[in-house]
Enzyme design. Sequence first.
Site, PDB file in Angstrom:
ATOM      1  N   GLY A 138      38.584  41.856  30.692  1.00  0.00           N
ATOM      2  CA  GLY A 138      38.011  43.180  30.475  1.00  0.00           C
ATOM      3  C   GLY A 138      37.724  43.557  29.049  1.00  0.00           C
ATOM      4  O   GLY A 138      37.627  44.742  28.719  1.00  0.00           O
ATOM      5  N   SER A 139      37.562  42.583  28.141  1.00  0.00           N
ATOM      6  CA  SER A 139      37.280  42.968  26.738  1.00  0.00           C
ATOM      7  C   SER A 139      35.897  43.607  26.608  1.00  0.00           C
ATOM      8  O   SER A 139      35.680  44.476  25.766  1.00  0.00           O
ATOM      9  CB  SER A 139      37.396  41.758  25.807  1.00  0.00           C
ATOM     10  N   ASN A 140      34.958  43.215  27.477  1.00  0.00           N
ATOM     11  CA  ASN A 140      33.645  43.874  27.435  1.00  0.00           C
ATOM     12  C   ASN A 140      33.736  45.294  27.991  1.00  0.00           C
ATOM     13  O   ASN A 140      33.094  46.214  27.484  1.00  0.00           O
ATOM     14  CB  ASN A 140      32.619  43.062  28.224  1.00  0.00           C
ATOM     15  N   LEU A 178      28.446  37.561  43.420  1.00  0.00           N
ATOM     16  CA  LEU A 178      27.051  37.973  43.536  1.00  0.00           C
ATOM     17  C   LEU A 178      27.025  39.420  44.034  1.00  0.00           C
ATOM     18  O   LEU A 178      27.811  39.781  44.921  1.00  0.00           O
ATOM     19  CB  LEU A 178      26.352  37.052  44.540  1.00  0.00           C
ATOM     20  N   HIS A 219      25.820  37.726  29.800  1.00  0.00           N
ATOM     21  CA  HIS A 219      26.125  36.308  30.037  1.00  0.00           C
ATOM     22  C   HIS A 219      26.367  35.644  28.687  1.00  0.00           C
ATOM     23  O   HIS A 219      25.582  35.861  27.737  1.00  0.00           O
ATOM     24  CB  HIS A 219      24.968  35.637  30.790  1.00  0.00           C
ATOM     25  N   ASP A 224      22.384  35.454  37.208  1.00  0.00           N
ATOM     26  CA  ASP A 224      21.863  35.207  35.843  1.00  0.00           C
ATOM     27  C   ASP A 224      20.354  35.014  35.766  1.00  0.00           C
ATOM     28  O   ASP A 224      19.857  34.379  34.836  1.00  0.00           O
ATOM     29  CB  ASP A 224      22.543  33.952  35.244  1.00  0.00           C
ATOM     30  N   GLU A 248      29.009  39.596  22.099  1.00  0.00           N
ATOM     31  CA  GLU A 248      28.897  40.344  23.362  1.00  0.00           C
ATOM     32  C   GLU A 248      29.365  41.788  23.187  1.00  0.00           C
ATOM     33  O   GLU A 248      28.735  42.735  23.683  1.00  0.00           O
ATOM     34  CB  GLU A 248      29.759  39.679  24.436  1.00  0.00           C
TER      35      GLU A 248
HETATM   36  C1  GRF Z   1      32.472  37.218  28.946  1.00  0.00           C
HETATM   37  O1  GRF Z   1      32.282  36.086  28.127  1.00  0.00           O
HETATM   38  C2  GRF Z   1      31.225  37.442  29.747  1.00  0.00           C
HETATM   39  O2  GRF Z   1      30.046  37.104  29.069  1.00  0.00           O
HETATM   40  C3  GRF Z   1      31.415  36.514  30.893  1.00  0.00           C
HETATM   41  O3  GRF Z   1      32.814  36.584  31.203  1.00  0.00           O
HETATM   42  C4  GRF Z   1      33.505  36.955  30.028  1.00  0.00           C
HETATM   43  C5  GRF Z   1      34.279  38.214  30.352  1.00  0.00           C
HETATM   44  O4  GRF Z   1      35.128  38.500  29.357  1.00  0.00           O
HETATM   45  N1  GRF Z   1      30.596  36.878  32.003  1.00  0.00           N
HETATM   46  P1  GRF Z   1      35.927  39.899  29.443  1.00  0.00           P
HETATM   47  O5  GRF Z   1      36.596  39.947  30.799  1.00  0.00           O
HETATM   48  O6  GRF Z   1      34.903  40.987  29.277  1.00  0.00           O
HETATM   49  O7  GRF Z   1      36.897  39.830  28.305  1.00  0.00           O
END
Ligand code: GRF
Length: 222
Positions: A15-17, A94, A111, A152, A181
């Site tokens: 969940g870092s994003n 999906l 991605h 993707d 990202e």
């Molecule tokens: C990220 O590299 C994203 O691009 C890919 O999975 C990873 C998720 O990382 N789809 P996080 O869970 O957001 O840390």
Amino acid sequence: MPDSVRIAVLASGGGSNFQALVDRFRRADVRYREVVGVIASRERAGVLERARRAGVAAAIAPPAATRAEMATFLRRALDGWRSDIVVLAGYMKLVPETVVRAYWGRILNIHPALLPSFGGRGMYGARVHQAVIEAGARVTGATVHFVDEAYDRGPILCQWPVPVLAGDTPESVAARVLKVEHRILPAAVEALASGAVRLDADRRVHWVREWFETDTFTNREG
Ligand code: GRF
């Protein structure tokens, strides 16, 4: 897009994003944007702890759901949160077609490679970076794209390059890409939320006005 934009996240991992989105849209200089909920595809996903600490609503997708059950579950959660934008941030499943259609042009995915290279079914996590290294690529990167019915494949909103260095491992490439990202995903979400970009009926990404404080690689002219 309404003035006050509600953002829902789908995730499967750490969940870092998700955290980058929460942090960006809670900054004092940003108003009318809110991460309203996160759906985890498995109950042990680290993103759930992040959501708890951030006070963001969370739901766990039923693990053994059929596609129809998953579609019903996702629609109920996303509609219940009155989501305007849906962000796949490390989501490994999906998205059912009926959900893609209901939120067409409002679902983004990040991605960790430069699509269309190194993407598609089975290309996730360390596998992506392993393939990049094995291919001898000197540049990889991150891609934000609109989601369609396949993995993707949807129209690309923006990308950013990341060098592949001698001696790199999948982990070192992943860490370098992840930093990018965390910058371009919130920026892409804000571009969509603010109406700077939209997906046209013919699946073309249309930039309404200049965007991105940096010269991120988009498809705008000039
Ligand atoms: C990220 O590299 C994203 O691009 C890919 O999975 C990873 C998720 O990382 N789809 P996080 O869970 O957001 O840390």
